[in-house]
Design a protein around this motif. Structure first.
Motif, PDB file in Angstrom:
ATOM      1  N   VAL A 132      -5.258  -4.449  11.502  1.00 17.00           N
ATOM      2  CA  VAL A 132      -5.397  -4.932  12.878  1.00 17.00           C
ATOM      3  C   VAL A 132      -6.869  -5.218  13.194  1.00 17.00           C
ATOM      4  CG1 VAL A 132      -5.065  -4.371  15.317  1.00 17.00           C
ATOM      5  CG2 VAL A 132      -3.322  -3.732  13.649  1.00 17.00           C
ATOM      6  N   TRP A 133      -7.729  -4.272  12.855  1.00 19.09           N
ATOM      7  CA  TRP A 133      -9.156  -4.442  13.116  1.00 19.09           C
ATOM      8  C   TRP A 133      -9.738  -5.635  12.352  1.00 19.09           C
ATOM      9  CZ3 TRP A 133     -11.358  -2.669  17.172  1.00 19.09           C
ATOM     10  CH2 TRP A 133     -11.013  -1.431  17.715  1.00 19.09           C
ATOM     11  N   ALA A 134      -9.345  -5.784  11.097  1.00 18.61           N
ATOM     12  CA  ALA A 134      -9.866  -6.898  10.289  1.00 18.61           C
ATOM     13  C   ALA A 134      -9.472  -8.243  10.891  1.00 18.61           C
ATOM     14  CB  ALA A 134      -9.357  -6.790   8.856  1.00 18.61           C
ATOM     15  N   LYS A 135      -8.237  -8.354  11.376  1.00 19.88           N
ATOM     16  CA  LYS A 135      -7.783  -9.601  12.005  1.00 19.88           C
ATOM     17  C   LYS A 135      -8.487  -9.833  13.333  1.00 19.88           C
ATOM     18  CE  LYS A 135      -5.211 -13.285  12.508  1.00 19.88           C
ATOM     19  NZ  LYS A 135      -5.363 -14.479  11.640  1.00 19.88           N
ATOM     20  N   ILE A 136      -8.599  -8.814  14.137  1.00 25.30           N
ATOM     21  CA  ILE A 136      -9.288  -8.938  15.432  1.00 25.30           C
ATOM     22  C   ILE A 136     -10.723  -9.412  15.235  1.00 25.30           C
ATOM     23  CG2 ILE A 136     -10.293  -7.583  17.325  1.00 25.30           C
ATOM     24  CD1 ILE A 136      -7.707  -5.971  17.417  1.00 25.30           C
ATOM     25  N   ARG A 137     -11.362  -8.900  14.207  1.00 26.44           N
ATOM     26  CA  ARG A 137     -12.783  -9.219  13.994  1.00 26.44           C
ATOM     27  C   ARG A 137     -12.995 -10.501  13.191  1.00 26.44           C
ATOM     28  NH1 ARG A 137     -16.334  -4.575  14.513  1.00 26.44           N
ATOM     29  NH2 ARG A 137     -17.372  -5.090  12.555  1.00 26.44           N
ATOM     30  N   GLY A 138     -11.912 -11.207  12.903  1.00 20.31           N
ATOM     31  CA  GLY A 138     -12.021 -12.521  12.284  1.00 20.31           C
ATOM     32  C   GLY A 138     -12.407 -12.527  10.822  1.00 20.31           C
ATOM     33  N   GLU A 139     -12.080 -11.448  10.094  1.00 22.40           N
ATOM     34  CA  GLU A 139     -12.400 -11.406   8.664  1.00 22.40           C
ATOM     35  C   GLU A 139     -11.596 -12.467   7.903  1.00 22.40           C
ATOM     36  OE1 GLU A 139     -14.733  -9.722   7.448  1.00 22.40           O
ATOM     37  OE2 GLU A 139     -15.081  -7.987   8.752  1.00 22.40           O
ATOM     38  N   LYS A 140     -12.190 -12.992   6.850  1.00 23.79           N
ATOM     39  CA  LYS A 140     -11.520 -14.010   6.020  1.00 23.79           C
ATOM     40  C   LYS A 140     -10.745 -13.389   4.859  1.00 23.79           C
ATOM     41  CE  LYS A 140     -13.467 -17.202   8.511  1.00 23.79           C
ATOM     42  NZ  LYS A 140     -12.673 -17.850   9.578  1.00 23.79           N
ATOM     43  N   SER A 141     -11.038 -12.144   4.560  1.00 23.48           N
ATOM     44  CA  SER A 141     -10.317 -11.448   3.487  1.00 23.48           C
ATOM     45  C   SER A 141     -10.371  -9.946   3.724  1.00 23.48           C
ATOM     46  CB  SER A 141     -10.916 -11.787   2.116  1.00 23.48           C
ATOM     47  OG  SER A 141     -12.236 -11.287   2.022  1.00 23.48           O
ATOM     48  N   THR A 142      -9.462  -9.248   3.088  1.00 26.15           N
ATOM     49  CA  THR A 142      -9.459  -7.785   3.085  1.00 26.15           C
ATOM     50  C   THR A 142      -8.732  -7.365   1.809  1.00 26.15           C
ATOM     51  OG1 THR A 142      -8.986  -5.779   4.365  1.00 26.15           O
ATOM     52  CG2 THR A 142      -7.353  -7.563   4.496  1.00 26.15           C
ATOM     53  N   GLY A 143      -8.082  -6.213   1.798  1.00 30.67           N
ATOM     54  CA  GLY A 143      -7.394  -5.791   0.583  1.00 30.67           C
ATOM     55  C   GLY A 143      -6.839  -4.397   0.715  1.00 30.67           C
ATOM     56  N   VAL A 144      -6.544  -3.790  -0.412  1.00 28.63           N
ATOM     57  CA  VAL A 144      -6.033  -2.417  -0.460  1.00 28.63           C
ATOM     58  C   VAL A 144      -6.885  -1.620  -1.431  1.00 28.63           C
ATOM     59  CG1 VAL A 144      -4.095  -0.951  -1.143  1.00 28.63           C
ATOM     60  CG2 VAL A 144      -3.665  -3.054   0.121  1.00 28.63           C
ATOM     61  N   THR A 145      -7.150  -0.385  -1.063  1.00 28.98           N
ATOM     62  CA  THR A 145      -7.877   0.539  -1.937  1.00 28.98           C
ATOM     63  C   THR A 145      -6.977   1.703  -2.308  1.00 28.98           C
ATOM     64  OG1 THR A 145     -10.005  -0.004  -0.900  1.00 28.98           O
ATOM     65  CG2 THR A 145      -9.885   2.052  -2.148  1.00 28.98           C
ATOM     66  N   LEU A 146      -6.874   1.979  -3.594  1.00 28.77           N
ATOM     67  CA  LEU A 146      -6.230   3.193  -4.100  1.00 28.77           C
ATOM     68  C   LEU A 146      -7.362   4.172  -4.415  1.00 28.77           C
ATOM     69  CD1 LEU A 146      -3.625   4.644  -5.120  1.00 28.77           C
ATOM     70  CD2 LEU A 146      -4.097   3.612  -7.368  1.00 28.77           C
ATOM     71  N   PHE A 147      -7.313   5.347  -3.785  1.00 32.18           N
ATOM     72  CA  PHE A 147      -8.434   6.278  -3.959  1.00 32.18           C
ATOM     73  C   PHE A 147      -7.944   7.720  -4.054  1.00 32.18           C
ATOM     74  CE2 PHE A 147      -7.580   6.180   0.504  1.00 32.18           C
ATOM     75  CZ  PHE A 147      -7.992   7.388   1.043  1.00 32.18           C
ATOM     76  N   LYS A 148      -8.773   8.557  -4.653  1.00 28.62           N
ATOM     77  CA  LYS A 148      -8.473   9.984  -4.784  1.00 28.62           C
ATOM     78  C   LYS A 148      -8.969  10.688  -3.533  1.00 28.62           C
ATOM     79  CE  LYS A 148      -9.098  13.934  -7.894  1.00 28.62           C
ATOM     80  NZ  LYS A 148      -9.794  14.431  -9.110  1.00 28.62           N
ATOM     81  N   MET A 149      -8.049  11.257  -2.785  1.00 26.42           N
ATOM     82  CA  MET A 149      -8.389  11.831  -1.493  1.00 26.42           C
ATOM     83  C   MET A 149      -9.155  13.143  -1.630  1.00 26.42           C
ATOM     84  SD  MET A 149      -4.838  11.002   0.564  1.00 26.42           S
ATOM     85  CE  MET A 149      -5.531  11.158   2.210  1.00 26.42           C
ATOM     86  N   LYS A 150     -10.056  13.350  -0.675  1.00 23.79           N
ATOM     87  CA  LYS A 150     -10.758  14.624  -0.568  1.00 23.79           C
ATOM     88  C   LYS A 150     -10.915  14.941   0.919  1.00 23.79           C
ATOM     89  CE  LYS A 150     -15.569  12.967  -0.647  1.00 23.79           C
ATOM     90  NZ  LYS A 150     -16.880  13.141  -1.287  1.00 23.79           N
ATOM     91  N   LYS A 151     -11.526  16.057   1.254  1.00 25.70           N
ATOM     92  CA  LYS A 151     -11.701  16.424   2.652  1.00 25.70           C
ATOM     93  C   LYS A 151     -12.497  15.336   3.372  1.00 25.70           C
ATOM     94  CE  LYS A 151     -13.366  20.101   5.679  1.00 25.70           C
ATOM     95  NZ  LYS A 151     -14.097  21.405   5.761  1.00 25.70           N
ATOM     96  N   GLY A 152     -11.992  14.893   4.510  1.00 25.51           N
ATOM     97  CA  GLY A 152     -12.642  13.822   5.251  1.00 25.51           C
ATOM     98  C   GLY A 152     -11.685  12.656   5.440  1.00 25.51           C
ATOM     99  N   VAL A 153     -12.228  11.551   5.930  1.00 27.68           N
ATOM    100  CA  VAL A 153     -11.411  10.370   6.237  1.00 27.68           C
ATOM    101  C   VAL A 153     -11.774   9.224   5.289  1.00 27.68           C
ATOM    102  CG1 VAL A 153     -10.787   8.674   8.009  1.00 27.68           C
ATOM    103  CG2 VAL A 153     -11.240  11.052   8.658  1.00 27.68           C
ATOM    104  N   ASP A 154     -10.864   8.874   4.399  1.00 25.46           N
ATOM    105  CA  ASP A 154     -10.991   7.702   3.514  1.00 25.46           C
ATOM    106  C   ASP A 154     -12.302   7.680   2.723  1.00 25.46           C
ATOM    107  OD1 ASP A 154      -8.550   6.835   4.518  1.00 25.46           O
ATOM    108  OD2 ASP A 154      -9.468   5.693   6.134  1.00 25.46           O
ATOM    109  N   ASN A 155     -12.770   8.855   2.340  1.00 27.12           N
ATOM    110  CA  ASN A 155     -14.082   8.952   1.702  1.00 27.12           C
ATOM    111  C   ASN A 155     -14.034   9.356   0.226  1.00 27.12           C
ATOM    112  OD1 ASN A 155     -13.123  11.494   2.348  1.00 27.12           O
ATOM    113  ND2 ASN A 155     -15.125  12.353   2.805  1.00 27.12           N
ATOM    114  N   GLY A 156     -12.849   9.351  -0.363  1.00 23.28           N
ATOM    115  CA  GLY A 156     -12.721   9.797  -1.743  1.00 23.28           C
ATOM    116  C   GLY A 156     -13.140   8.766  -2.767  1.00 23.28           C
ATOM    117  N   GLU A 157     -13.079   9.158  -4.024  1.00 21.64           N
ATOM    118  CA  GLU A 157     -13.465   8.270  -5.124  1.00 21.64           C
ATOM    119  C   GLU A 157     -12.431   7.157  -5.307  1.00 21.64           C
ATOM    120  OE1 GLU A 157     -15.782  11.086  -8.262  1.00 21.64           O
ATOM    121  OE2 GLU A 157     -13.650  11.501  -7.975  1.00 21.64           O
ATOM    122  N   ILE A 158     -12.904   5.965  -5.550  1.00 18.61           N
ATOM    123  CA  ILE A 158     -12.028   4.800  -5.671  1.00 18.61           C
ATOM    124  C   ILE A 158     -11.449   4.698  -7.080  1.00 18.61           C
ATOM    125  CG2 ILE A 158     -11.983   2.263  -5.639  1.00 18.61           C
ATOM    126  CD1 ILE A 158     -14.057   2.419  -3.357  1.00 18.61           C
TER     127      ILE A 158
END
Length: 261
Positions: A132-158
């Motif tokens: 939603v945010w990427a579309k609102i802000r007019g980005e031309k591309s985005t994607g998906v990240t598969l990552f190893k989760m750790k304590k925190g928000v979306d901050n793990g190793e990719i």
């Protein structure tokens, strides 16, 4: 090579598509954890409604996979199922379409860790509602990240990333579909990969965006025509929609078209 045992966490249509994909490709799903359509969460005083909800029990019942449902009350957390998760001895826990933090005690259980799927190219657009945010802000591309989760928000190793375009005409539904397709590619590539290479994120560059609610859908008519068009397309179905007040009425706008004079 022996197939890795997987526990799956999810509660959305995104989750349903990926779980069905994993089952269809003969991956070993030991159990599924899910939550109800309305639930309590730390960042909101009242019940939150999951507008993209899917009932995973229909799928798990057909394939005879055990499913465990968290209740509406936030006190019924995943850590209450710690003993069960330990007993299942998963190689990987996959988190896709989930709204709760994963306790550290559970992050430590799987041999290869807890893997999260996030619909952005981290460290960009971490946090809530990334498409939603990427579309609102007019980005031309985005994607998906598969990552190893750790304590925190979306901050793990990719573990891996898959990029896709955002077309001017794309609505949020089309972006969700693209995200599902990219997620399937990542899962298929990495779940049984013999040697997984983890890439550390630059956490100083990590962007954390807030979750969105229906009240955030009010249209600012001071924006440019393109910005308003993106705003409407970012929040159309399956989400609650962009809206405005006309007289004494709240009017939801599901689609718009720019016409030149």
């Amino acid at each position: 090579m022996k197939k890795r045992k997987i526990i799956f966490l999810g509660t959305t249509k995104f989750s349903y598509e990926l779980l069905e994909f994993l089952i269809g490709n003969s991956f070993k799903i030991s159990a599924v954890f899910t939550s109800p359509k309305k639930f309590k969460i730390s960042y909101n005083q009242s019940n939150v409604k999951n507008y993209n909800y899917a009932d995973l029990s229909k799928l798990t019942k057909y394939h005879k996979i055990p499913i465990y449902k968290l209740h509406k009350n936030q006190d019924d957390k995943l850590k209450n199922h710690l003993h069960l998760i330990k007993e299942l001895k998963p190689d990987i826990i996959i988190v896709a379409g989930w709204y709760f933090m994963i306790p550290e005690s559970i992050l430590k259980i799987p041999k290869y860790g807890v893997w999260g799927l996030h619909s952005s190219l981290l460290p960009k657009y971490g946090g809530g509602a990334p498409l939603v945010w990427a579309k609102i802000r007019g980005e031309k591309s985005t994607g998906v990240t598969l990552f190893k989760m750790k304590k925190g928000v979306d901050n793990g190793e990719i573990i891996g990333q898959c990029e896709f375009d955002i077309r001017k005409t794309d609505t949020i539904k089309e972006l969700i579909d693209k995200s599902i397709k990219a997620s399937k590619k990542l899962l298929l590539k990495y779940i049984n990969e013999e040697k997984i290479i983890y890439t550390k994120q630059n956490e100083s560059s990590l962007e954390i965006f807030p979750q969105r609610s229906p009240s955030d859908g009010e249209i600012d008519w001071e924006l440019t025509t393109d910005e308003i068009d993106n705003f409407i397309k970012a929040q159309t179905k399956p989400y609650p929609g962009a809206w405005t007040i006309i007289g004494n009425y709240k009017v939801t706008i599901w689609d718009a078209k720019i016409e030149k004079k």
